[in-house]
Every structure is written in C-alpha cells, then in structure tokens.
Enzyme design. Sequence first.
Site, PDB file in Angstrom:
ATOM      1  N   ARG A   1       0.488  -0.973   0.013  1.00  0.00           N
ATOM      2  CA  ARG A   1      -0.054  -0.155  -0.259  1.00  0.00           C
ATOM      3  C   ARG A   1       1.340   1.064  -0.143  1.00  0.00           C
ATOM      4  O   ARG A   1       1.521   1.444   0.638  1.00  0.00           O
ATOM      5  CB  ARG A   1      -0.371   0.108   1.419  1.00  0.00           C
ATOM      6  CG  ARG A   1      -1.770   1.111   1.391  1.00  0.00           C
ATOM      7  CD  ARG A   1      -3.262   0.952   2.291  1.00  0.00           C
ATOM      8  NE  ARG A   1      -4.088   0.414   2.061  1.00  0.00           N
ATOM      9  CZ  ARG A   1      -5.151   0.309   2.168  1.00  0.00           C
ATOM     10  NH1 ARG A   1      -4.973   1.135   3.547  1.00  0.00           N
ATOM     11  NH2 ARG A   1      -6.035  -0.165   1.970  1.00  0.00           N
TER      12      ARG A   1
ATOM     13  N   HIS B   1      -7.082   0.712  -6.446  1.00  0.00           N
ATOM     14  CA  HIS B   1      -7.762  -0.361  -5.197  1.00  0.00           C
ATOM     15  C   HIS B   1      -7.412  -0.826  -6.147  1.00  0.00           C
ATOM     16  O   HIS B   1      -9.233  -1.403  -5.849  1.00  0.00           O
ATOM     17  CB  HIS B   1      -8.370   0.819  -4.131  1.00  0.00           C
ATOM     18  CG  HIS B   1      -8.191  -0.318  -3.396  1.00  0.00           C
ATOM     19  ND1 HIS B   1      -7.508  -1.043  -2.620  1.00  0.00           N
ATOM     20  CD2 HIS B   1      -8.997   0.080  -1.430  1.00  0.00           C
ATOM     21  CE1 HIS B   1      -7.435  -1.064  -1.512  1.00  0.00           C
ATOM     22  NE2 HIS B   1      -8.758  -0.770  -0.574  1.00  0.00           N
TER      23      HIS B   1
ATOM     24  N   GLN C   1     -10.132  -3.985  -3.781  1.00  0.00           N
ATOM     25  CA  GLN C   1     -11.184  -3.423  -3.779  1.00  0.00           C
ATOM     26  C   GLN C   1     -12.162  -3.627  -4.258  1.00  0.00           C
ATOM     27  O   GLN C   1     -13.583  -4.542  -4.417  1.00  0.00           O
ATOM     28  CB  GLN C   1     -11.391  -1.785  -3.477  1.00  0.00           C
ATOM     29  CG  GLN C   1     -12.584  -1.477  -2.148  1.00  0.00           C
ATOM     30  CD  GLN C   1     -13.223  -2.364  -1.320  1.00  0.00           C
ATOM     31  OE1 GLN C   1     -12.038  -2.043  -0.341  1.00  0.00           O
ATOM     32  NE2 GLN C   1     -14.437  -2.652  -1.045  1.00  0.00           N
TER      33      GLN C   1
ATOM     34  N   ASP D   1     -17.636   6.844  -1.932  1.00  0.00           N
ATOM     35  CA  ASP D   1     -16.241   6.789  -0.782  1.00  0.00           C
ATOM     36  C   ASP D   1     -16.147   8.150  -0.236  1.00  0.00           C
ATOM     37  O   ASP D   1     -16.726   9.242  -0.508  1.00  0.00           O
ATOM     38  CB  ASP D   1     -14.914   6.716  -1.611  1.00  0.00           C
ATOM     39  CG  ASP D   1     -13.534   6.264  -0.750  1.00  0.00           C
ATOM     40  OD1 ASP D   1     -13.304   5.829   0.130  1.00  0.00           O
ATOM     41  OD2 ASP D   1     -12.842   5.986  -1.410  1.00  0.00           O
TER      42      ASP D   1
ATOM     43  N   CYS E   1     -16.616   1.377   0.738  1.00  0.00           N
ATOM     44  CA  CYS E   1     -15.123   0.603   1.109  1.00  0.00           C
ATOM     45  C   CYS E   1     -14.237   0.178   1.947  1.00  0.00           C
ATOM     46  O   CYS E   1     -14.443  -0.105   2.319  1.00  0.00           O
ATOM     47  CB  CYS E   1     -13.870   0.758  -0.038  1.00  0.00           C
ATOM     48  SG  CYS E   1     -13.485   2.543  -0.395  1.00  0.00           S
TER      49      CYS E   1
ATOM     50  N   ARG F   1     -13.388  -8.709   0.673  1.00  0.00           N
ATOM     51  CA  ARG F   1     -11.779  -8.280   0.748  1.00  0.00           C
ATOM     52  C   ARG F   1     -11.133  -9.905   0.902  1.00  0.00           C
ATOM     53  O   ARG F   1     -10.313 -10.293  -0.139  1.00  0.00           O
ATOM     54  CB  ARG F   1     -11.335  -7.456   1.299  1.00  0.00           C
ATOM     55  CG  ARG F   1     -12.666  -6.233   0.907  1.00  0.00           C
ATOM     56  CD  ARG F   1     -11.651  -5.605  -0.193  1.00  0.00           C
ATOM     57  NE  ARG F   1     -10.006  -5.539   0.104  1.00  0.00           N
ATOM     58  CZ  ARG F   1      -9.276  -4.475   0.479  1.00  0.00           C
ATOM     59  NH1 ARG F   1     -10.022  -3.528   0.984  1.00  0.00           N
ATOM     60  NH2 ARG F   1      -8.048  -4.625   0.456  1.00  0.00           N
TER      61      ARG F   1
HETATM   62  N1   CP Z   1     -11.311  -0.632   2.035  1.00  0.00           N
HETATM   63  C1   CP Z   1      -9.756  -0.576   2.546  1.00  0.00           C
HETATM   64  O1   CP Z   1      -9.194  -0.732   1.912  1.00  0.00           O
HETATM   65  O2   CP Z   1      -9.923  -0.402   3.817  1.00  0.00           O
HETATM   66  P1   CP Z   1      -8.146  -0.235   4.394  1.00  0.00           P
HETATM   67  O3   CP Z   1      -8.401   1.578   5.131  1.00  0.00           O
HETATM   68  O4   CP Z   1      -9.020  -0.104   6.424  1.00  0.00           O
HETATM   69  O5   CP Z   1      -7.571  -1.022   4.050  1.00  0.00           O
HETATM   70  N1  NVA Z   2     -10.249   6.386  -1.042  1.00  0.00           N
HETATM   71  C1  NVA Z   2      -9.919   6.165  -0.270  1.00  0.00           C
HETATM   72  C2  NVA Z   2      -9.631   4.304   0.290  1.00  0.00           C
HETATM   73  C3  NVA Z   2      -9.866   3.966   1.695  1.00  0.00           C
HETATM   74  C4  NVA Z   2     -10.040   2.308   1.448  1.00  0.00           C
HETATM   75  C5  NVA Z   2      -8.227   6.439   0.284  1.00  0.00           C
HETATM   76  O1  NVA Z   2      -7.604   6.588  -0.890  1.00  0.00           O
HETATM   77  O2  NVA Z   2      -7.679   6.861   1.457  1.00  0.00           O
END
Ligand code: CP
Ligand code: NVA
Length: 332
Positions: free
Chosen positions: A109, A136, A139, A230, A269, A297
């Site tokens: 990440r 992502h 997701q 989101d 998400c 997930r």
């Molecule tokens: N939806 C998602 O990726 O959640 P987290 O940021 O908690 O991993």
């Molecule tokens: N769009 C959000 C998604 C989190 C899972 C972010 O990038 O923070």
Amino acid sequence: MIHPHTRLATKDLTRIMDLSSHEVMPLIELGRALKADIRPYKNHFAQRSLVMLFEKPSLRTRVSFDIGFARMGGHAVYLDHEKLRIGERETIADYSRNLERWCDCIVARTMSQETITALAANATIPVINALSDIHHPCQALADYMTLVELGFDCRQHQLAWVGDGNNVCHSLMELTATLGASMIVVTPEGFAPSSEIVRDCQARACRSGATLQYTNDINRIHGSFAVYTDTWTSMGQSETAEKAAIFKPYCVTSEIMALAGSSAYFMHCLPAHRGHEVVDAVIDGPHSVVFDQAENRMHIQNALLLNLLTTPTQDSLGKNTTRTSHTTRSQS
Ligand code: CP
Ligand code: NVA
C-alpha cells in the site's frame, strides 16, 4: 473439493487492467467457492510467506490479507512504512531483491502508484497493489464479487458512483470496462476521474461492450442497481472546508438512494465518514452491503493469491533462472 485455478497471465496485480476479461469471472467464482469452504486449502501455503508493506494506515486490507493467508497455511509479515517510505532507506531494486529471497509475494500500500510499478518491475515474486493514490484493485474485485452475489447482471444492471473520482472509482471503472458492465460516475465539477484512466477504460469498453458515463448530475443515478460512495478526502490528501461545501450535494442520503430506486443497494469501501459522504440511515439501512464488501476482501484476495503464487517447485525454478544467485536457494 479442490477447485481448479489456473495461473493468471500477469505476474502482478498493479491495477485491474493487468487482468483480462476472461480471467475475472473465474477469479470471482473461486472467491465464492473459498467463501463457501476454504478447508481444502488449509495447508496450501504451508512454509510460504507474504510480506505486507504499508505506507498508509489500514484495517480491512491488512487484516484480510494476514488472516486469509494464514487460513491457507501461510505466514504474513507486516512492515510499517508510514514514517520511512519504501525506497528511502535503500533503493527499491535492492529492497525487492532482498524480499524475494525470503518471501513468496509482496502486498504493498503506497503513496504513489510508481512505487507499486517499481516493486513489480524489480521483484521476481508477485506484487499485489493494496491501494495507491491511483488504484485499489483488490477492493474493486471484492466489490464485483459482492455485486455478483446480489444478482448483478453485467449486461443488464448499472453501478452508480457518487463522490470523488478517486482510486476506488478508477479500479471500479477498470473492472466495469473489463467485464462489459455499466457504470455512471457522478462527481462534482473538478473532481472527475483521471482522464488517462477514462481513456484506458474507453479503449477496453470498445472491445467488451461496457458503458461508462460521466456527469455532475446526481439525478442520472436513476435505475441503478447499487450506489457506491467513498471518502471525499483520500489518505495523503488535505481536507478543506471549501471541498466539503462542493461535495455536500453528493452526500448519499435516503433521498439520493430513492433517486436510484427503492431496491438499490448501498456500497462503500470503508472507512466511512458518517455525516459527510453518507448518512447513518443509509449506511446502517437494510440495503447497505458494506460489511459484505469488507468480508469479501478476504475471499477474493485468497482467490488471487491462489492464482498468482506458483507451486514451490515452479517457484524455486523460476527464481533461480531469473536472478543470478551465487548460492543455492533454500527449498521451502
Ligand atoms: N477498504 C479498505 O481498503 O480499507 P482499509 O483502508 O482499512 O484497508
Ligand atoms: N479513497 C480512499 C480509500 C480507502 C480504502 C483512500 O485512498 O483513502
């Protein structure tokens, strides 16, 4: 019963576009099979290791990868990169070439999509994007698995995105384009998805028959199978009062859900910012499927791991032929 799983053509999942249209539905079906019964795979990844590199916080992604891999007999190691970014202490090339000597897969990440592509280019083991500024993919796969469970028909139904044209939106667009489905993306002016990704999706949609539409008009979500939103401020971005005012008409309320239709599902998400992009009555309402998405997930990521990771024999052969090693690599 052990379910058939073929190797994906791609080594890595850096974005949804790495997958082809004929690979996605079998992946979703495998995710559903694993959800029904994972016991045939309980020792599948014995002696195998996954490293998880996180430059941003996480609940769902971190826990679902760790527990999912453990349920298949594997072991996950978490490396916190929130303070010291990947590539700062040593080059991404050196970093990758260390990790591939111990691990079978990298889950990352990152602040920037470039870090994901650099890891993928330098490591001989699979790299899975666990969220970047642009994509992502895990997701979106879990979300389409959830939609399929709910009876979503790619040829008939439409998914509505309401809010920021962000990383989650991009991956859903790419998966919609790959599957030949329909999606309407409703964003405030100035917050549309990346024009480059719109172009990539259009090219794929021409082949798959997908329909992707972009608008600022919330009324156009009418007749959608599900409404997805989101956060208005993704991790790494700064929140401003001005931005909150621009997004306010796009907060998913019961009235907005009614515009979609009385049977429309609500998707997010997570994490949710209650009272901002969605109100409690919607996210806690009977049509909310947010925790099904969160659960899925793990199942879809397990399916992905089964498809991306080679057998131990193939693995050691692959590694020894692609990198020069002056010693014999240990067998796991
Ligand atoms: N939806 C998602 O990726 O959640 P987290 O940021 O908690 O991993
Ligand atoms: N769009 C959000 C998604 C989190 C899972 C972010 O990038 O923070």
